[in-house]
Motif scaffolding. Structure first.
Motif, PDB file in Angstrom:
ATOM      1  N   TRP A  70       0.995  -1.226  -0.100  1.00  0.00           N
ATOM      2  CA  TRP A  70      -0.043   0.234   0.193  1.00  0.00           C
ATOM      3  C   TRP A  70       0.733   1.242   0.013  1.00  0.00           C
ATOM      4  N   SER A  71       0.379   2.467  -0.524  1.00  0.00           N
ATOM      5  CA  SER A  71       1.128   3.518  -0.556  1.00  0.00           C
ATOM      6  C   SER A  71       0.937   4.339   0.884  1.00  0.00           C
ATOM      7  N   LYS A  72       1.931   5.239   0.868  1.00  0.00           N
ATOM      8  CA  LYS A  72       1.758   5.787   2.522  1.00  0.00           C
ATOM      9  C   LYS A  72       0.191   6.505   2.587  1.00  0.00           C
ATOM     10  N   GLU A  73      -0.312   7.190   1.586  1.00  0.00           N
ATOM     11  CA  GLU A  73      -1.477   7.640   1.833  1.00  0.00           C
ATOM     12  C   GLU A  73      -2.519   6.907   1.938  1.00  0.00           C
ATOM     13  N   VAL A  74      -2.520   5.726   1.456  1.00  0.00           N
ATOM     14  CA  VAL A  74      -3.487   4.414   1.761  1.00  0.00           C
ATOM     15  C   VAL A  74      -3.346   4.055   3.039  1.00  0.00           C
ATOM     16  N   LEU A  75      -2.076   3.919   3.617  1.00  0.00           N
ATOM     17  CA  LEU A  75      -1.660   3.384   4.882  1.00  0.00           C
ATOM     18  C   LEU A  75      -2.231   4.627   5.855  1.00  0.00           C
ATOM     19  N   GLY A  76      -2.324   5.762   5.586  1.00  0.00           N
ATOM     20  CA  GLY A  76      -2.749   6.738   6.636  1.00  0.00           C
ATOM     21  C   GLY A  76      -4.270   6.419   6.496  1.00  0.00           C
ATOM     22  N   LEU A  77      -5.000   6.255   5.457  1.00  0.00           N
ATOM     23  CA  LEU A  77      -6.399   6.068   5.369  1.00  0.00           C
ATOM     24  C   LEU A  77      -6.935   5.012   6.306  1.00  0.00           C
ATOM     25  N   PHE A  78      -5.974   3.991   6.157  1.00  0.00           N
ATOM     26  CA  PHE A  78      -6.349   2.670   6.989  1.00  0.00           C
ATOM     27  C   PHE A  78      -5.970   2.845   8.610  1.00  0.00           C
ATOM     28  N   THR A  79      -5.209   3.751   8.853  1.00  0.00           N
ATOM     29  CA  THR A  79      -4.959   3.912  10.161  1.00  0.00           C
ATOM     30  C   THR A  79      -6.053   4.318  11.041  1.00  0.00           C
ATOM     31  N   GLY A  80      -6.738   5.146  10.394  1.00  0.00           N
ATOM     32  CA  GLY A  80      -8.025   5.571  11.032  1.00  0.00           C
ATOM     33  C   GLY A  80      -9.189   4.541  11.286  1.00  0.00           C
ATOM     34  N   HIS A  81      -9.217   3.587  10.192  1.00  0.00           N
ATOM     35  CA  HIS A  81     -10.051   2.601   9.961  1.00  0.00           C
ATOM     36  C   HIS A  81      -9.753   1.524  10.987  1.00  0.00           C
ATOM     37  N   VAL A 318     -10.061  -4.288  -1.850  1.00  0.00           N
ATOM     38  CA  VAL A 318      -9.199  -5.586  -2.255  1.00  0.00           C
ATOM     39  C   VAL A 318      -8.573  -5.395  -3.674  1.00  0.00           C
ATOM     40  N   TYR A 319      -9.430  -4.907  -4.540  1.00  0.00           N
ATOM     41  CA  TYR A 319      -9.190  -5.021  -6.040  1.00  0.00           C
ATOM     42  C   TYR A 319      -7.985  -3.714  -6.225  1.00  0.00           C
ATOM     43  N   CYS A 320      -8.183  -2.662  -5.475  1.00  0.00           N
ATOM     44  CA  CYS A 320      -7.235  -1.565  -5.489  1.00  0.00           C
ATOM     45  C   CYS A 320      -5.761  -2.008  -4.942  1.00  0.00           C
ATOM     46  N   GLY A 321      -6.128  -2.885  -3.745  1.00  0.00           N
ATOM     47  CA  GLY A 321      -4.955  -3.534  -3.121  1.00  0.00           C
ATOM     48  C   GLY A 321      -4.105  -4.445  -4.193  1.00  0.00           C
ATOM     49  N   MET A 322      -4.674  -5.447  -4.917  1.00  0.00           N
ATOM     50  CA  MET A 322      -4.327  -6.253  -6.130  1.00  0.00           C
ATOM     51  C   MET A 322      -3.417  -5.229  -7.171  1.00  0.00           C
ATOM     52  N   CYS A 323      -3.972  -4.084  -7.431  1.00  0.00           N
ATOM     53  CA  CYS A 323      -3.369  -3.236  -8.379  1.00  0.00           C
ATOM     54  C   CYS A 323      -1.983  -2.803  -7.839  1.00  0.00           C
ATOM     55  N   LEU A 335      -1.676   7.357  -6.674  1.00  0.00           N
ATOM     56  CA  LEU A 335      -2.541   8.505  -6.284  1.00  0.00           C
ATOM     57  C   LEU A 335      -3.853   8.282  -6.799  1.00  0.00           C
ATOM     58  N   ALA A 336      -3.977   7.986  -7.696  1.00  0.00           N
ATOM     59  CA  ALA A 336      -5.524   7.791  -8.385  1.00  0.00           C
ATOM     60  C   ALA A 336      -6.033   6.565  -7.838  1.00  0.00           C
ATOM     61  N   LEU A 337      -5.596   5.458  -7.196  1.00  0.00           N
ATOM     62  CA  LEU A 337      -6.070   4.518  -6.588  1.00  0.00           C
ATOM     63  C   LEU A 337      -6.413   4.857  -5.362  1.00  0.00           C
ATOM     64  N   PHE A 338      -5.629   6.089  -4.514  1.00  0.00           N
ATOM     65  CA  PHE A 338      -5.897   6.370  -3.290  1.00  0.00           C
ATOM     66  C   PHE A 338      -7.282   7.248  -3.189  1.00  0.00           C
ATOM     67  N   PHE A 339      -7.373   7.929  -4.411  1.00  0.00           N
ATOM     68  CA  PHE A 339      -8.613   8.666  -4.335  1.00  0.00           C
ATOM     69  C   PHE A 339      -9.711   7.806  -4.824  1.00  0.00           C
ATOM     70  N   VAL A 340      -9.774   6.851  -5.593  1.00  0.00           N
ATOM     71  CA  VAL A 340     -10.828   5.817  -5.589  1.00  0.00           C
ATOM     72  C   VAL A 340     -11.196   5.358  -4.196  1.00  0.00           C
ATOM     73  N   LEU A 342     -10.461   6.730  -1.254  1.00  0.00           N
ATOM     74  CA  LEU A 342     -11.146   7.753  -0.454  1.00  0.00           C
ATOM     75  C   LEU A 342     -12.414   7.914  -0.823  1.00  0.00           C
ATOM     76  N   ALA A 343     -12.870   8.179  -2.046  1.00  0.00           N
ATOM     77  CA  ALA A 343     -14.053   8.402  -2.622  1.00  0.00           C
ATOM     78  C   ALA A 343     -15.371   7.397  -2.141  1.00  0.00           C
ATOM     79  N   SER A 344     -14.743   6.094  -2.391  1.00  0.00           N
ATOM     80  CA  SER A 344     -15.607   4.902  -1.865  1.00  0.00           C
ATOM     81  C   SER A 344     -16.017   5.099  -0.511  1.00  0.00           C
ATOM     82  N   ASN A 345     -14.843   5.293   0.362  1.00  0.00           N
ATOM     83  CA  ASN A 345     -15.176   5.264   2.000  1.00  0.00           C
ATOM     84  C   ASN A 345     -16.090   6.491   2.317  1.00  0.00           C
ATOM     85  N   LEU A 346     -15.817   7.615   1.534  1.00  0.00           N
ATOM     86  CA  LEU A 346     -16.704   8.773   1.957  1.00  0.00           C
ATOM     87  C   LEU A 346     -18.182   8.502   1.346  1.00  0.00           C
ATOM     88  N   TYR A 347     -18.325   7.911   0.348  1.00  0.00           N
ATOM     89  CA  TYR A 347     -19.693   7.584   0.013  1.00  0.00           C
ATOM     90  C   TYR A 347     -20.230   6.918   1.039  1.00  0.00           C
TER      91      TYR A 347
END
Length: 399
Positions: A70-81, A318-323, A335-340, A342-347
């Motif tokens: 995972w990128s550092k941005e995604v890891l930051g998102l997962f930290t809160g989860h 999971v799909y983004c993780g496989m990417c 970065l694009a995967l991170f925004f995907v 982020l958007a899905s979680n915000l939804y």
């Protein structure tokens, strides 16, 4: 396993303790309070929404524990989860504070804390409700309050306990065929301290929390399924079946099985390629989405949609993780995967927030009262003549 800086470890512990206590208190308060107010359990779905939210956070936390580069941005998102979803797993930080001077591995202290946590919190639970009954509410139903609270506490702790215990059996052969524990490669599996801890604590804990407790709860609910409208039964065990159609009273057991399957994927498939782990997780979630879509076990359409959205966001994760494990992935693609993600979680959180706002009776009543008062103050037609205050008129009878 390496302990963090002591100062930041204490800060983290205080934050996690506050967050865990707050989440537990909200669920306990709503679950017990709803049954004391006549008919509220038939209107409010907050208990069910909080249960779906907790399941979702636990699900994302288990998925994020799989090493997908995972990128550092995604890891930051997962930290809160991770903090909100599996607060009990952060017991690693507590074990750092009580690390012994003899150099004993943190794996053992973590296993001890997690397996004994339900018993310790049960004692706290007893003391709290006993003090409430003695000093504040003499008419309190002590047994109902204790059992209802403990069911929610175990619900929050269960995935972390199961994951910790299953990880205790995850070993790999290195060199001359000797097996070492994946969580700490300095520990030889099934010898010395590892064997002692396994026989004395981890194996009994696995049998209790993975097999006995879920089966007992399902058997109990099945034998009481005709009395689900009884207020005492709902206050004690309603957290696990509120919001469900009566034929699907066992649905939380199915969700528990789904979480255990994902935990096994993250713990026991570490020796395989990361894409294989991703495909296994993807298959489990696709089956879960299909079963949810076909059965629609919740009594309200919005709750079924919310559950489907939570599974869909997990599938996207999971799909983004496989990417992410794809070789040569550019920084822009990450970065694009991170925004995907982020958007899905915000939804999901936006949908959940709107659902909670519309369905909490107190909020709905307050909103109607507030807006009704503002509307009546700005529109004279909302002041009926008979409700207006008029000054009395005195007529002089003398000529």
């Amino acid at each position: 396993l390496k302990c963090p800086d002591p100062f930041w470890n204490v800060v983290k512990l205080l934050f996690l303790t506050f967050l865990g206590v707050l989440l537990a208190l909200v669920m306990i308060y709503n679950s017990l309070r709803g049954e004391r107010r006549t008919g509220e359990h038939k209107r409010s779905t907050l208990t069910t929404e909080l249960r779906i939210l907790t399941n979702y956070l636990q699900l994302i936390s288990v998925i994020s524990s799989v090493d997908m580069n995972w990128s550092k941005e995604v890891l930051g998102l997962f930290t809160g989860h991770g903090y909100a979803g599996t607060i009990a797993e952060q017991v690693f930080s507590y074990s750092c504070l009580m690390k012994s001077s003899d150099g004993q591995s943190l794996v053992y202290s973590r296993a001890l804390l997690l397996n004994l946590a339900p018993l310790v919190l049960f004692a706290v639970n007893l003391l709290y409700w006993a003090s409430v009954k003695r000093y504040r509410r003499r008419d309190l139903d002590f047994a109902t309050s204790v059992i209802g609270s403990q069911v929610i506490i175990i619900f929050m702790l269960h995935p972390a306990i199961v994951k910790q215990n299953l990880a205790f059996y995850s070993c790999r052969e290195i060199g001359d065929g000797v097996s070492y524990l994946n969580a700490d490669l300095s520990i030889t599996c099934w010898k010395g301290d590892h064997l002692t801890w396994a026989l004395a604590l981890v194996i009994p804990g696995t049998v209790l929390w993975l097999i006995v407790a879920p089966l007992w709860l399902l058997k109990f609910l099945f034998s009481r399924r005709r009395f689900f409208e009884d207020p005492k039964l709902r206050a004690k065990y309603g957290f696990v079946f509120k919001g469900l159609k009566r034929p699907y009273f066992y649905w939380e057991g199915w969700i528990m099985l789904r979480k255990i399957a994902l935990i096994c994927t993250s713990v026991y498939l570490t020796f395989l390629e990361r894409r294989i782990q991703g495909l296994a997780s993807l298959a489990i979630l696709m089956v879960a989405y299909y079963v949810q879509d076909r059965c629609e076990p919740y009594s309200q359409r919005d709750l079924n949609v919310l559950e489907r959205v939570s599974i869909f966001v997990a599938l996207v994760t999971v799909y983004c993780g496989m990417c992410f494990v794809t070789d040569g992935l550019s920084q822009g693609s990450k970065l694009a995967l991170f925004f995907v993600l982020l958007a899905s979680n915000l939804y999901f959180f936006a949908f959940l927030g709107m659902k909670i706002y519309k369905n909490i009776p107190d909020v709905s009543h307050l909103r109607a009262k507030l807006f009704g008062r503002l509307k009546s103050n700005t529109n004279p037609r909302h002041h009926p003549v008979e409700n207006r205050k008029t000054l009395p008129i005195k007529l002089d009878a003398t000529p």
